[in-house]
Write an enzyme that holds these catalytic residues in place. Sequence first.
Site, short mmCIF file in Angstrom:
data_model
loop_
_atom_site.label_atom_id
_atom_site.label_comp_id
_atom_site.label_asym_id
_atom_site.label_seq_id
_atom_site.Cartn_x
_atom_site.Cartn_y
_atom_site.Cartn_z
N GLY A 40 -4.83 -0.53 -6.14
CA GLY A 40 -5.82 0.55 -6.21
C GLY A 40 -5.41 1.63 -7.19
O GLY A 40 -4.33 1.57 -7.79
N ILE B 262 -4.60 4.84 -6.70
CA ILE B 262 -3.39 5.57 -6.28
C ILE B 262 -2.18 4.65 -6.37
O ILE B 262 -1.14 5.02 -6.90
CB ILE B 262 -3.53 6.11 -4.85
CG1 ILE B 262 -4.63 7.16 -4.76
CG2 ILE B 262 -2.19 6.68 -4.36
CD1 ILE B 262 -5.03 7.54 -3.34
N ASP C 151 -1.04 -5.88 -2.20
CA ASP C 151 -2.45 -5.55 -2.05
C ASP C 151 -3.18 -6.85 -1.74
O ASP C 151 -2.72 -7.93 -2.12
CB ASP C 151 -3.02 -4.92 -3.33
CG ASP C 151 -4.29 -4.10 -3.06
OD1 ASP C 151 -5.30 -4.68 -2.63
OD2 ASP C 151 -4.25 -2.88 -3.30
N ARG D 72 -13.05 7.81 -1.71
CA ARG D 72 -14.24 8.64 -1.53
C ARG D 72 -15.18 8.52 -2.71
O ARG D 72 -14.77 8.41 -3.85
CB ARG D 72 -13.84 10.11 -1.42
CG ARG D 72 -13.43 10.52 -0.05
CD ARG D 72 -12.83 11.92 -0.07
NE ARG D 72 -13.84 12.95 -0.20
CZ ARG D 72 -13.57 14.21 -0.47
NH1 ARG D 72 -12.34 14.60 -0.67
NH2 ARG D 72 -14.54 15.10 -0.55
N THR E 52 -3.42 6.96 3.11
CA THR E 52 -4.79 6.53 3.40
C THR E 52 -5.53 7.57 4.23
O THR E 52 -5.09 7.94 5.32
CB THR E 52 -4.77 5.18 4.15
OG1 THR E 52 -4.02 4.24 3.38
CG2 THR E 52 -6.17 4.65 4.37
N ASN E 53 -6.66 8.04 3.72
CA ASN E 53 -7.46 9.05 4.41
C ASN E 53 -8.39 8.44 5.45
O ASN E 53 -8.73 7.27 5.34
CB ASN E 53 -8.28 9.84 3.38
CG ASN E 53 -7.47 10.97 2.78
OD1 ASN E 53 -6.78 11.68 3.49
ND2 ASN E 53 -7.55 11.14 1.47
N ARG F 185 -1.34 20.85 -5.75
CA ARG F 185 -2.54 21.57 -6.19
C ARG F 185 -2.33 23.08 -6.04
O ARG F 185 -2.69 23.86 -6.92
CB ARG F 185 -3.75 21.13 -5.35
CG ARG F 185 -4.29 19.78 -5.75
CD ARG F 185 -5.31 19.27 -4.75
NE ARG F 185 -6.03 18.11 -5.27
CZ ARG F 185 -6.68 17.25 -4.51
NH1 ARG F 185 -6.70 17.40 -3.19
NH2 ARG F 185 -7.32 16.23 -5.05
N HIS G 96 -4.84 17.66 6.48
CA HIS G 96 -5.03 17.20 5.10
C HIS G 96 -6.50 16.96 4.79
O HIS G 96 -6.86 16.01 4.12
CB HIS G 96 -4.20 15.92 4.87
CG HIS G 96 -4.26 15.39 3.46
ND1 HIS G 96 -3.91 16.16 2.37
CD2 HIS G 96 -4.63 14.18 2.97
CE1 HIS G 96 -4.06 15.42 1.26
NE2 HIS G 96 -4.50 14.23 1.60
N MET H 26 -2.75 12.17 -6.89
CA MET H 26 -2.24 11.68 -5.60
C MET H 26 -1.05 10.75 -5.81
O MET H 26 -0.09 10.77 -5.04
CB MET H 26 -3.35 10.95 -4.83
CG MET H 26 -2.94 10.49 -3.43
SD MET H 26 -2.48 11.83 -2.30
CE MET H 26 -0.81 11.33 -1.88
#
Length: 311
Positions: free
Chosen positions: A10, A12, A34, A81, A118-119, A153, A177, A227
């Site tokens: 991916g 990231i 992956d 997202r 992972t969100n 950030r 987060h 990220m």
Amino acid sequence: MKVAVIGAAGGIGQALALLLKNRLPAGSDLALYDIAPVTPGVAADLSHIPTPVSIKGYAGEDPTPALEGADVVLISAGVARKPGMDRADLFNVNAGIVKSLAEKIAVVCPKACVGIITNPVNTTVPIAAEVLKKAGVYDKRRLFGITTLDVIRSETFVAELKGKDPSDIRVPVIGGHSGVTILPLLSQVEGVEFTAEEVEALTKRIQNAGTEVVEAKAGGGSATLSMGQAACRFGLALVRALQGEEGVVECAYVEGDSEHAPYFAQPVKLGKEGVEEVLSYGELSDFEKAALDGMLETLNGDINIGVEFAK
């Protein structure tokens, strides 16, 4: 020292793998996994970079070969997202992915330090913890939600606003987060003064920075490169601490002894077993106290969703 990147094909994962190939200590092993068939090719591509870090890539349904013997596992697997989504919308897909990976880790490398990217991190970390608890291998010192992106950030935006070198700026970020749960402690930034308006605007910008990138990419993804850098910073700090370096401190979302929530992001001192000590985040300004009080219902709700999901 073996580091496994899970979700390595991916946006990231590839950025993180590139940075780790360049920056891990000499003699380290880097394993990429992956589900996507391209993964061994990503490893082949990176293997041409002349650094003393060996690299192997694995694809398919089973992450076992990548996890075997891993000291550090960094999990970025999941969907990204898109505009109009918030991190909670990711839950439906990503919760299941983190649960199944945690089940594998419990069997294959239960002693590894696991960093979750992972969100939604507020929820995926409790899911992983519950799975590891069920398997009887949970060690709260070895499970982290990587919140370093909020920190970098904050450092960047403060430096921009005040005309400083970002490498001289340190901003602790506590809470969680996502959205209002991200609380940069701007009152603790040394050598910089802020007006009340600046604090409010900066805090909002840091909280909404992920959305800023999602919208700027116009449907083409989320924050992957920054990220990757954030995860690399945290991963390298962990590696240094595991190898015996003293005084390594980063913010992370951990199960600590927080009075506020079972899982909470704050500065942690890293050591040979993972978290050596959860550090106090110090004195808060009135603005920060109010922001902390205002986030706790959201944060605890996010945590409960994860605990319930893993039951």
